[in-house]
Structures are given as structure tokens and as C-alpha cells.
Design a protein around this motif. Sequence first.
Motif, PDB file in Angstrom:
ATOM      1  N   GLY A 113      21.208  23.209  -4.152  1.00 14.82           N
ATOM      2  CA  GLY A 113      20.422  22.362  -3.268  1.00 14.82           C
ATOM      3  C   GLY A 113      20.728  22.582  -1.805  1.00 14.82           C
ATOM      4  N   LYS A 114      20.035  21.784  -0.959  1.00 11.15           N
ATOM      5  CA  LYS A 114      20.134  21.934   0.485  1.00 11.15           C
ATOM      6  C   LYS A 114      20.144  20.574   1.172  1.00 11.15           C
ATOM      7  N   ILE A 115      20.551  20.570   2.439  1.00 13.96           N
ATOM      8  CA  ILE A 115      20.356  19.434   3.335  1.00 13.96           C
ATOM      9  C   ILE A 115      19.205  19.795   4.262  1.00 13.96           C
ATOM     10  N   LEU A 116      18.154  18.984   4.225  1.00 10.90           N
ATOM     11  CA  LEU A 116      16.953  19.233   5.007  1.00 10.90           C
ATOM     12  C   LEU A 116      16.767  18.133   6.044  1.00 10.90           C
TER      13      LEU A 116
ATOM     14  N   VAL B  78      16.493  12.797   6.853  1.00  9.95           N
ATOM     15  CA  VAL B  78      17.497  13.711   6.300  1.00  9.95           C
ATOM     16  C   VAL B  78      17.456  13.582   4.782  1.00  9.95           C
ATOM     17  N   ALA B  79      17.443  14.713   4.094  1.00  8.20           N
ATOM     18  CA  ALA B  79      17.286  14.687   2.647  1.00  8.20           C
ATOM     19  C   ALA B  79      18.222  15.676   1.986  1.00  8.20           C
ATOM     20  N   GLY B  80      18.702  15.284   0.816  1.00  9.20           N
ATOM     21  CA  GLY B  80      19.529  16.169   0.004  1.00  9.20           C
ATOM     22  C   GLY B  80      18.818  16.494  -1.289  1.00  9.20           C
ATOM     23  N   THR B  81      18.599  17.772  -1.561  1.00 11.36           N
ATOM     24  CA  THR B  81      17.998  18.168  -2.828  1.00 11.36           C
ATOM     25  C   THR B  81      19.107  18.484  -3.829  1.00 11.36           C
ATOM     26  N   LEU B  82      18.967  17.935  -5.014  1.00 10.49           N
ATOM     27  CA  LEU B  82      19.966  18.123  -6.068  1.00 10.49           C
ATOM     28  C   LEU B  82      20.149  19.603  -6.378  1.00 10.49           C
ATOM     29  N   CYS B  83      19.051  20.323  -6.374  1.00  9.97           N
ATOM     30  CA  CYS B  83      19.024  21.773  -6.547  1.00  9.97           C
ATOM     31  C   CYS B  83      17.719  22.224  -5.904  1.00  9.97           C
TER      32      CYS B  83
ATOM     33  N   ASP C 142      22.903  24.972   3.056  1.00 10.17           N
ATOM     34  CA  ASP C 142      22.409  25.336   1.732  1.00 10.17           C
ATOM     35  C   ASP C 142      23.593  25.615   0.805  1.00 10.17           C
ATOM     36  N   LYS C 143      23.310  26.126  -0.381  1.00  8.46           N
ATOM     37  CA  LYS C 143      24.322  26.484  -1.375  1.00  8.46           C
ATOM     38  C   LYS C 143      25.186  25.280  -1.755  1.00  8.46           C
ATOM     39  N   LEU C 144      24.508  24.157  -2.044  1.00  5.08           N
ATOM     40  CA  LEU C 144      25.201  22.935  -2.456  1.00  5.08           C
ATOM     41  C   LEU C 144      24.881  22.667  -3.927  1.00  5.08           C
ATOM     42  N   THR C 145      25.846  22.910  -4.791  1.00  6.04           N
ATOM     43  CA  THR C 145      25.659  22.786  -6.230  1.00  6.04           C
ATOM     44  C   THR C 145      25.844  21.342  -6.676  1.00  6.04           C
ATOM     45  N   ARG C 146      24.925  20.866  -7.540  1.00  3.84           N
ATOM     46  CA  ARG C 146      24.934  19.454  -7.965  1.00  3.84           C
ATOM     47  C   ARG C 146      25.046  18.549  -6.730  1.00  3.84           C
ATOM     48  N   HIS C 147      24.082  18.746  -5.839  1.00  7.25           N
ATOM     49  CA  HIS C 147      24.069  18.035  -4.549  1.00  7.25           C
ATOM     50  C   HIS C 147      23.528  16.620  -4.772  1.00  7.25           C
ATOM     51  N   HIS C 148      24.431  15.732  -5.166  1.00  8.22           N
ATOM     52  CA  HIS C 148      24.043  14.434  -5.721  1.00  8.22           C
ATOM     53  C   HIS C 148      24.179  13.278  -4.755  1.00  8.22           C
ATOM     54  N   GLY C 149      25.253  13.217  -3.983  1.00  5.49           N
ATOM     55  CA  GLY C 149      25.607  12.003  -3.257  1.00  5.49           C
ATOM     56  C   GLY C 149      25.265  12.029  -1.785  1.00  5.49           C
TER      57      GLY C 149
ATOM     58  N   VAL D 189       0.864  -1.179   0.000  1.00  3.19           N
ATOM     59  CA  VAL D 189       0.000   0.000   0.000  1.00  3.19           C
ATOM     60  C   VAL D 189       0.902   1.231   0.000  1.00  3.19           C
ATOM     61  N   ILE D 190       0.716   2.094  -0.982  1.00  9.36           N
ATOM     62  CA  ILE D 190       1.578   3.261  -1.148  1.00  9.36           C
ATOM     63  C   ILE D 190       0.743   4.525  -1.000  1.00  9.36           C
ATOM     64  N   GLU D 191       1.194   5.423  -0.113  1.00  8.01           N
ATOM     65  CA  GLU D 191       0.496   6.686   0.115  1.00  8.01           C
ATOM     66  C   GLU D 191       1.499   7.830   0.095  1.00  8.01           C
ATOM     67  N   LYS D 192       1.046   8.971  -0.360  1.00 10.12           N
ATOM     68  CA  LYS D 192       1.912  10.146  -0.403  1.00 10.12           C
ATOM     69  C   LYS D 192       2.221  10.617   1.016  1.00 10.12           C
ATOM     70  N   PHE D 193       3.470  11.019   1.222  1.00  6.73           N
ATOM     71  CA  PHE D 193       3.892  11.581   2.504  1.00  6.73           C
ATOM     72  C   PHE D 193       4.059  13.096   2.380  1.00  6.73           C
ATOM     73  N   ILE D 194       5.040  13.552   1.577  1.00  2.11           N
ATOM     74  CA  ILE D 194       5.275  14.990   1.434  1.00  2.11           C
ATOM     75  C   ILE D 194       5.723  15.327   0.012  1.00  2.11           C
ATOM     76  N   ASP D 195       5.456  16.562  -0.384  1.00  2.37           N
ATOM     77  CA  ASP D 195       6.065  17.124  -1.586  1.00  2.37           C
ATOM     78  C   ASP D 195       7.488  17.548  -1.249  1.00  2.37           C
ATOM     79  N   LEU D 196       8.432  17.208  -2.113  1.00  2.00           N
ATOM     80  CA  LEU D 196       9.819  17.622  -1.885  1.00  2.00           C
ATOM     81  C   LEU D 196      10.538  17.738  -3.229  1.00  2.00           C
ATOM     82  N   PRO D 197      10.392  18.897  -3.894  1.00  2.00           N
ATOM     83  CA  PRO D 197      10.983  19.083  -5.220  1.00  2.00           C
ATOM     84  C   PRO D 197      12.487  18.830  -5.237  1.00  2.00           C
ATOM     85  N   TYR D 198      12.915  18.106  -6.248  1.00  2.83           N
ATOM     86  CA  TYR D 198      14.330  17.827  -6.531  1.00  2.83           C
ATOM     87  C   TYR D 198      15.028  17.016  -5.440  1.00  2.83           C
TER      88      TYR D 198
END
Length: 344
Positions: A143-146, A125-130, A165-172, A100-109
Motif C-alpha cells: 500500500g501507499k500514503i496518498l 490523507v489516505a492509507g491504502t491497505l495494499c 509507498d511499499k507499505l505492507t499490510r498498511h492498516h493503521g 445526502v450521499i454522493e460519490k467523491f472518488i474511486d480509491l481501491p483498498y
Amino acid sequence: MEIKRTHCDDIFKCYSTCALVANGDLKLLFATEDKGPCYSYSAADLNKKEVVWEGPGGTMSIVEIPGKSGEFLAVQQFFPTFNAPESVIVWGKYVDGQWVIEKFIDLPYVHRFDILHVDGVNYFVAGTLCTSKKDRDDWSDPGKILVGILPDTNTQSIELISVQDKLTRHHGYSRGYWNGKRAGFFTADEGVYVLTPTSDRISTWKTEKLLDRRVSDISVFDVDGDGVDELVTIEPFHGNMFCVNKLIDGEYKIVYQYPNEIDFAHVVWAGLFNGKPTIFGGVRRMNKELFMIRYNQDSKQYDLTEIENGGGPSNIFIVNQPDGDLILCPNREKGEAIVYKVKE
């Protein structure tokens, strides 16, 4: 070394993988980054397949929720290439023999995320690519660390706070330990950062910068057995260097670099595999190989073993088992879900 390769399925642009226990059964999940499915397979019988979802797809990461059997979080709607203004985190549960899959939150990128269980608390803990994009080559809005405290259910809200914040190409991202405590390691053009959860208010948390180089992906482990963790990195973004960095005189220096020519390296993992300190790496272009590296205590050199080429793996997940460890391998470029069982 005995390697048994099992082809579980053909999944177009198979990208993400995870293993978790539901109803006492170890289930192996594979998902596409494109529009399409996520399937699970029983580790006891890989022919036993279940649909986790048929869509929408766009799955960058899947993470089991600590302390909740058969529950996980996952990214959806992060589509190629960097098309993720509407990406979300979904909450999955195994209920009465089905997912069963339900939406939790919107989190762009959102590209990578984790759940760090510290002192009885599940920290999301989440890393946004941008943060936003005008087009695929636009990196002007970093991107940011949230971070937030994960609630008990998806119907409860979560407050996310930016700790970097201010993490460019925040990929890994990689889960590990730092100074003996559970921590998360994040990478971007600006370098490598470590975040160690504390009992203090999240708004007071600080990251520590470990490496000032453009890094795409990372794993952190003591691979040479000297008691000090190495930083195993892919550099730069989707890069052509796969490096082991050792702390020497207070500074991380490259002591090993994968010798073969590569392009678009994407897999890096370090930890115990069949009880031995091991590194795995994978590449999505050229030879598209999956390889293993171990430090040889006799020669004081790193030994290299190729597991396979031609698949173009995107990520891996390791399952430690008493009768031989598993490598869960989404071969993104070949479009297949592969499980290797390795006995030594």
C-alpha cells in the motif's frame, strides 16, 4: 466511575463510527463493514435514529470535514475480507433534515483516511491497505500514503500524490501532533511513519520513520504526563500485543504491555478522557474485551480497568462533554452499536 451503557441498534458486523454536528445537533454515526447500512443517532436522544444510507456498506472509516457543518467523507465498498478493488470515498451532507450521499472518488483498498486542517487548508490523507490483490492472503503489491488538497465540493476533482509507498499490510492510522504540529501517523509491517503537512508542494513532503517493528495500529499521546508523547501500538498485524512505547535515550522502548492473552486486537485510542490522559484498547477474539489504561502518578504504574467483554469492538470514537464523556463503540463481533456515557 459511573458507566451508563446504551444499546442503540443491532448492526451486522458494525465496524465504523464517528460523531459530528449537523444543524446544531450532535449526531453519532455507526456503519457496517459488510453489505448494509449506516445510521445516525442524536446524542441528545439516542432513540432518535436516522438513515444515513441503507447500502452498499463496506465502511472502514468516517471523518467529519473541518469547517463544514453536517458534512463528512466515508469509505464504502471495502468488504470483508480485504475485498476492496472497487472501494470509494463518498461525500455526505445533511440537507433539509436528511442525509445526502454522493460519490467523491474511486480509491481501491483505502482503509484509513483523514482530513488534516493545517494553515487554512484541508489535506486529504489516505492509507491504502495494499495496491492490488490476487486473493486475501496476497500481500505482494504493498500500500501507499496518498495526499491531496480537499476541494470545496464533491463535484471538484482532487489530485492524489503518493508520499510513501511499499507499505505492507498498511492498516493503521491516527491523527495527532508531532513536534508541536498537526500530523498523521501510519503503520505497516515496515514500521510506524509520521507525516507532517507543510506549506511546501505536496510532492516534496517526506515521512519520518519512528519505529522499526511490525505495527498494526497506533495512537500517539502523552499518557504519563512527562511532556513527551508515547506511541501506543497493536503489534503485529491484527496482533496479540498491546504496548505502550516510551522514548528512552532516543529510542522507543516498551514500558507496558497489556497483561491478558489476546488475539486480533483492533482498537487503540489515547487522549484526554474526562480530562485525564487515558488509553482505550479493544480485542475482536477470545474475551472480546474493551479496556481502559491510565498511568498512576503515585505508583508510577499503569492501572487497568475492563469496561466490558464479549462485544469484540472494531473501533471507537470519543466525544468530550462537560457532564461525562462518551465512548462510541461498534461491537463488530456482537453486531451492535453501543454508546457508553462515563462520569467520574
